[in-house]
Design a protein around this motif. Sequence first.
Motif, PDB file in Angstrom:
ATOM      1  N   ASP A  11       0.822  -1.213   0.000  1.00 42.02           N
ATOM      2  CA  ASP A  11       0.000   0.000   0.000  1.00 42.02           C
ATOM      3  C   ASP A  11       0.856   1.263   0.000  1.00 42.02           C
ATOM      4  O   ASP A  11       1.901   1.323   0.658  1.00 42.02           O
ATOM      5  N   GLN A  18      -6.608   8.010  -3.002  1.00 37.48           N
ATOM      6  CA  GLN A  18      -7.389   7.930  -4.244  1.00 37.48           C
ATOM      7  C   GLN A  18      -8.594   7.007  -4.048  1.00 37.48           C
ATOM      8  O   GLN A  18      -9.700   7.341  -4.455  1.00 37.48           O
ATOM      9  N   ALA A  19      -8.380   5.874  -3.395  1.00 38.51           N
ATOM     10  CA  ALA A  19      -9.472   4.924  -3.181  1.00 38.51           C
ATOM     11  C   ALA A  19     -10.503   5.461  -2.190  1.00 38.51           C
ATOM     12  O   ALA A  19     -11.709   5.269  -2.377  1.00 38.51           O
ATOM     13  N   HIS A  20     -10.048   6.153  -1.138  1.00 32.57           N
ATOM     14  CA  HIS A  20     -10.969   6.608  -0.094  1.00 32.57           C
ATOM     15  C   HIS A  20     -11.681   7.910  -0.462  1.00 32.57           C
ATOM     16  O   HIS A  20     -12.890   8.025  -0.284  1.00 32.57           O
TER      17      HIS A  20
END
Length: 70
Positions: A11, A18-20
């Motif tokens: 990670d 970006q994902a959250h």
Amino acid sequence: MAAEYLTQPGDMLDAICQAHYGHTDSVTEVLAANPGLAVFGPVLPPRLTVLLPDPPDRRQTPVIRLWGQA
């Protein structure tokens, strides 16, 4: 409401943001909410809990244009 994320092998903070959040603009806020996180470098170790604070309200941030109107 702030969230917590438990890192997985490989990670990286920008990918987590970006994902959250849907963008990487909040990396500095995440670093501020997690003192010492930067010492791990770009690839975070697995099983590290990262606090993901609420994103700042971008609507209140004025846009500054350096080279005129776009």
